[in-house]
Design an enzyme around this catalytic site. Structure first.
Site, PDB file in Angstrom:
ATOM      1  CD  GLU A   1      -3.019  -1.399   5.127  1.00 35.32           C
ATOM      2  OE1 GLU A   1      -2.947  -2.407   5.838  1.00 35.32           O
ATOM      3  OE2 GLU A   1      -2.754  -0.256   5.563  1.00 35.32           O
TER       4      GLU A   1
ATOM      5  CG  HIS B   1      -0.470   0.172   2.529  1.00 34.63           C
ATOM      6  ND1 HIS B   1      -0.295   1.424   3.072  1.00 34.63           N
ATOM      7  CD2 HIS B   1      -0.122  -0.696   3.508  1.00 34.63           C
ATOM      8  CE1 HIS B   1       0.143   1.292   4.325  1.00 34.63           C
ATOM      9  NE2 HIS B   1       0.269   0.011   4.607  1.00 34.63           N
TER      10      HIS B   1
ATOM     11  CG  HIS C   1       0.015   3.528  12.373  1.00 37.01           C
ATOM     12  ND1 HIS C   1      -1.320   3.199  12.376  1.00 37.01           N
ATOM     13  CD2 HIS C   1       0.508   3.001  11.233  1.00 37.01           C
ATOM     14  CE1 HIS C   1      -1.616   2.500  11.297  1.00 37.01           C
ATOM     15  NE2 HIS C   1      -0.500   2.360  10.582  1.00 37.01           N
TER      16      HIS C   1
ATOM     17  CG  ASP D   1       2.315   1.314   7.878  1.00 40.02           C
ATOM     18  OD1 ASP D   1       2.017   0.823   6.787  1.00 40.02           O
ATOM     19  OD2 ASP D   1       1.512   1.352   8.843  1.00 40.02           O
TER      20      ASP D   1
HETATM   21 CO    CO Z   1      -0.325   1.237   8.825  1.00 38.29          CO
HETATM   22 ZN    ZN Z   2       0.858  -0.704   6.508  1.00 37.08          ZN
END
Ligand code: CO
Ligand code: ZN
Length: 330
Positions: free
Chosen positions: A194, A62, A303, A164
């Site tokens: 995502e 993603h 995150h 990420d």
């Molecule tokens: Co994530």
């Molecule tokens: Zn991810």
């Protein structure tokens, strides 16, 4: 690869607003594959064509990142906001965000008796204006912003926002560069949305109808002080997913990954993530079911604006995926 990673992590691309990242990825992939196109949801699909009747393998990384979205603007020009994906209010204190046009904002919070009461609706974004009119000239309701942080490297460790999952986008680019003669038809898919529910991967998998799916994403680690127990560490190799909250990896794919790692002497670790999801969660439920697994890059502080991965792990993920795509499929 370092330049590519820096470009990718510093790009703007919250869920649903991936255009800037998508444009960059499409331009890079154009040189490396037979065909690149963008579908209706904004997924970037790069195709390395295989021989007639080749099996079809879909790799999905993603390209969206978590962010915040403006819900209201007050008389003094302070922005109220909601989350796009998994944003914890505690990670926002003292941080900056950036909107698509480059407008930078800082987070502030209302007076709280107990910091545990901190919720997103007790916070605001200050973009340095003094009125609603001035704010409106820069930002509109519904505009999205992402963490504003630069890439940095210390030894084999890199720290950045949106590793990420831009690190996996970099992995797919590297796979495309190294893949010489795959006997398979390979789809390298950079998926949209995502972080808000594995959405782009769902339509991409439906269209492509692959024989096998492999998601490439980050995963958590258990190697920091008093971390929840988890047998994944930074620097110990590619993580092969057994399960997370969205998928139980198909044994055919999981075993293919393990056998390939062993055959090529690639360091790997088995990943059981007790929460979270990946695009594999969508892909495996497509049509009448698609055998799907995932290769994960161990990542600390997921995150937050300062996610950390090890470049050795990144390299081992590339090697593992190339090994799978160049070898026979079950
Ligand atoms: Co994530
Ligand atoms: Zn991810």
């Amino acid at each position: 690869m370092k330049d590519t990673i820096k470009q990718l992590v510093e790009a703007y691309g919250p869920a649903g607003r991936e255009e800037q990242v998508a444009k960059y990825l499409a331009s890079v992939m154009e040189e490396l594959v037979d065909k690149v196109y963008t579908d209706e949801l904004g997924n970037v699909i790069a195709v390395k064509q295989g021989p007639a009747n080749a099996k079809k393998v879909m790799l999905a990384a993603h390209m969206d990142e978590i962010g915040v979205i403006v819900t209201d603007i007050d008389d003094n020009g302070f922005l109220r906001f909601s989350n796009l994906g998994g944003v914890s209010p505690h990670t926002l204190i003292g941080q900056r965000v950036r909107f698509a046009d480059g407008t930078v904002g800082v987070f502030g919070q209302e007076k709280l008796d107990n910091i545990k009461d901190l919720k997103l609706n007790k916070m605001y974004i200050d973009i340095g204006v003094t009125s609603r009119e001035e704010a409106n000239a820069k930002v509109s309701i519904g505009d999205a912003a992402v963490y504003h942080r630069e890439f940095s490297q210390q030894g084999s460790r890199i720290v950045a926002k949106s590793l990420d999952n831009r690190i996996s986008c970099a992995v797919l680019i590297e796979v495309a560069k190294r893949l010489k003669n795959s006997p398979h038809e390979v789809y390298l898919v950079f998926t949209a949305q995502e972080e808000v529910g594995l959405r782009g991967a769902r339509t991409a998998a439906y269209t492509l109808d692959p024989d096998y799916g492999i998601a490439v994403d980050v995963t958590a680690t258990g190697d920091t002080p008093e971390a929840p127990r988890m047998a994944v560490s930074l620097g110990k190799g590619a993580a092969i997913k057994v399960k997370d909250a969205s998928v139980i990896s198909h044994p055919l794919v999981k075993n293919l990954l393990v056998n390939t790692a062993q055959a090529h002497d690639i360091p790997y670790q088995m990943e059981v993530l007790e929460w979270g999801g990946t695009d594999a969660g969508s892909i495996h439920l497509t049509r009448s079911g698609i055998p799907t697994g995932a290769v994960s890059i161990p990542c600390r502080y997921i995150h937050t604006p300062s996610e950390m991965v090890d470049l050795g792990d990144v390299e081992h993920c590339v090697q593992l995926l190339v090994g799978v795509l160049e070898g026979p499929l079950p």
